[in-house]
Write an enzyme that holds these catalytic residues in place. Structure first.
Site, short mmCIF file in Angstrom:
data_model
loop_
_atom_site.label_atom_id
_atom_site.label_comp_id
_atom_site.label_asym_id
_atom_site.label_seq_id
_atom_site.Cartn_x
_atom_site.Cartn_y
_atom_site.Cartn_z
N GLN A 136 -6.13 22.20 23.83
CA GLN A 136 -6.51 22.19 25.34
C GLN A 136 -5.28 22.86 26.30
O GLN A 136 -5.32 23.25 27.53
CB GLN A 136 -6.78 20.72 25.79
CG GLN A 136 -7.93 20.08 25.32
CD GLN A 136 -7.89 18.80 25.89
OE1 GLN A 136 -7.37 18.25 26.85
NE2 GLN A 136 -8.81 18.18 25.24
N THR B 205 -17.29 38.72 42.72
CA THR B 205 -16.63 38.72 44.21
C THR B 205 -16.30 40.28 44.46
O THR B 205 -16.66 40.43 45.71
CB THR B 205 -15.39 37.82 44.16
OG1 THR B 205 -15.49 36.55 43.83
CG2 THR B 205 -14.90 38.12 45.53
N1 ASP Z 1 -18.11 33.23 41.47
C1 ASP Z 1 -17.80 34.50 41.25
C2 ASP Z 1 -18.09 35.11 40.06
O1 ASP Z 1 -17.42 34.69 38.95
C3 ASP Z 1 -15.87 34.45 41.19
C4 ASP Z 1 -15.33 35.95 41.28
O2 ASP Z 1 -15.80 36.96 41.20
O3 ASP Z 1 -14.00 35.82 41.64
O4 ASP Z 1 -18.85 35.93 39.99
#
Ligand code: ASP
Length: 360
Positions: A276, A15
């Site tokens: 868990q 992200t």
């Molecule tokens: N889907 C993204 C990833 O893991 C989520 C993130 O980066 O926060 O690449």
């Protein structure tokens, strides 16, 4: 005057550098670098020099594989002599797996490797990307010669990589290490708890190429059909992380389930029991439902996270160890990934720090 420290930035995706499109956020080559060039703060005199090397293609970390872990480790190895520290920009979804895997694969690591990412991309007006990136760069610049381990820096926490787990999909405090204190905190100052940091390494860095081992994970649940587990344990599987209830318990009254476990361990499959629960340890001698698992050859993974347990299985099998050697090493700390219960310490000269996973 001493020169600035130099940081190698392996930008794998996630992200942090994504661009908003009609199909949702996507990683786009060069986008992060263009955005950074527009933020003067990244060129402040106190910020170390850094060079960004991009993955081709950039990944959403959901698509990471052990092959990609190896790619990152190889990048670090080939640039090891020329940089003071390493920053891995990574998606949050599988960051804990990659951090754990790198902590094992980079044997005798003497320089810091920090993974970071963000919940909101740098391109958004309000984001956690700039803060995470700047904090990581400043931390690495300042302490590059004193942090010989793989870490996750996220929000205000610096965590041991193989203890970290993703705890929030939305919060800026997206990661925690519930079974180990943070190595540091980024408040007004960036403070490190030096007592917790792994001891310095003197041998040369080497990389263990993981990837070919046949390992997996299975989360047990009430009413599970033993045939599901049987399929997971079937050849060519070499090792499985069994995510059990509470202190490592499982439905031991289900005889078909127990038979499936016993047959697999008799074939040499290594089955590692972790809890868990977010916090605490698999202690198989506590309840009869745990002891019965020991009797069929399951080994306790103590307070290993499920991510670290899986990464460690990949690593130990990649080293060519026998199932018995893998079982032994799964139950002792190699790079601070697990805390041994006090009972394991009776009569040894090990210190409290060793127990907390500081064994070299
Ligand atoms: N889907 C993204 C990833 O893991 C989520 C993130 O980066 O926060 O690449």
């Amino acid at each position: 005057m001493l020169g600035k420290s130099r940081i190698y930035v392996a930008y794998t995706g996630g992200t942090i550098g994504m661009r908003k499109t009609a199909h949702g956020y996507v990683p786009e080559s060069g986008h992060l670098q263009r955005l950074l060039a527009e933020i003067p703060r990244f060129r402040d005199p106190g910020v170390p020099e850094f060079e960004i090397v991009e993955f081709e293609p950039l990944l959403d970390s959901s698509n990471m594989t052990p092959g990609h872990w190896l790619q990152i480790a190889d990048q670090i190895r080939s640039n090891y002599a020329n940089y003071d520290a390493f920053l891995v920009l990574h998606g949050t979804d599988t960051m804990a797996f990659t951090a754990a895997a790198l902590s094992f694969m980079l044997e005798d690591l003497a320089k810091p490797v920090v993974l970071t990412g963000s919940q909101i991309p740098l391109e958004e007006t309000r984001n956690d990307a700039q803060n995470n990136l700047l904090t990581a760069l400043l931390l690495l610049g300042r302490y590059h010669d004193r942090l010989p381990e793989v870490m996750v820096l996220f929000g205000d926490k610096l965590l041991r990589g193989n203890r970290a787990t993703k705890v929030s999909v939305t919060g800026f405090d997206g990661f925690d290490s519930p079974n180990f204190p943070p190595l540091g905190r980024a408040g007004i100052d960036i403070e490190v708890d030096w007592e917790l940091v792994l001891p310095p390494r003197t041998r040369e860095l080497s990389v263990v190429a993981v990837g070919s081992a046949q390992v997996g994970a299975f989360r047990i649940f009430p009413g599970l059909e033993p045939r599901l587990l049987e399929a997971v344990l079937a050849p060519p599987t070499q090792g499985v992380v069994l995510e059990c209830f509470g202190a490592g318990n499982a439905p031991t009254a289900n005889l078909a389930f127990m038979r499936v476990l016993a047959e697999a361990t008799a074939r040499g499959v290594v089955i590692v029991d972790v809890t868990q629960a977010l916090r605490g340890s698999a202690n198989l001698s506590l309840y009869a439902t745990g002891r019965a698992l020991l009797d069929v050859g399951v080994v306790g993974g103590y307070d290993l996270t499920a991510e670290a347990a899986l990464a460690k299985l990949f690593y130990l099998f990649a080293k060519g160890l026998s199932p018995d050697q893998v079982k032994r090493d799964m139950q002792r700390p190699l790079v601070g990934e697990l805390t041994l219960p006090a009972t394991e310490f009776a009569g040894t000269a090990w210190t409290a720090a060793d127990r907390q996973g500081r064994l070299a």
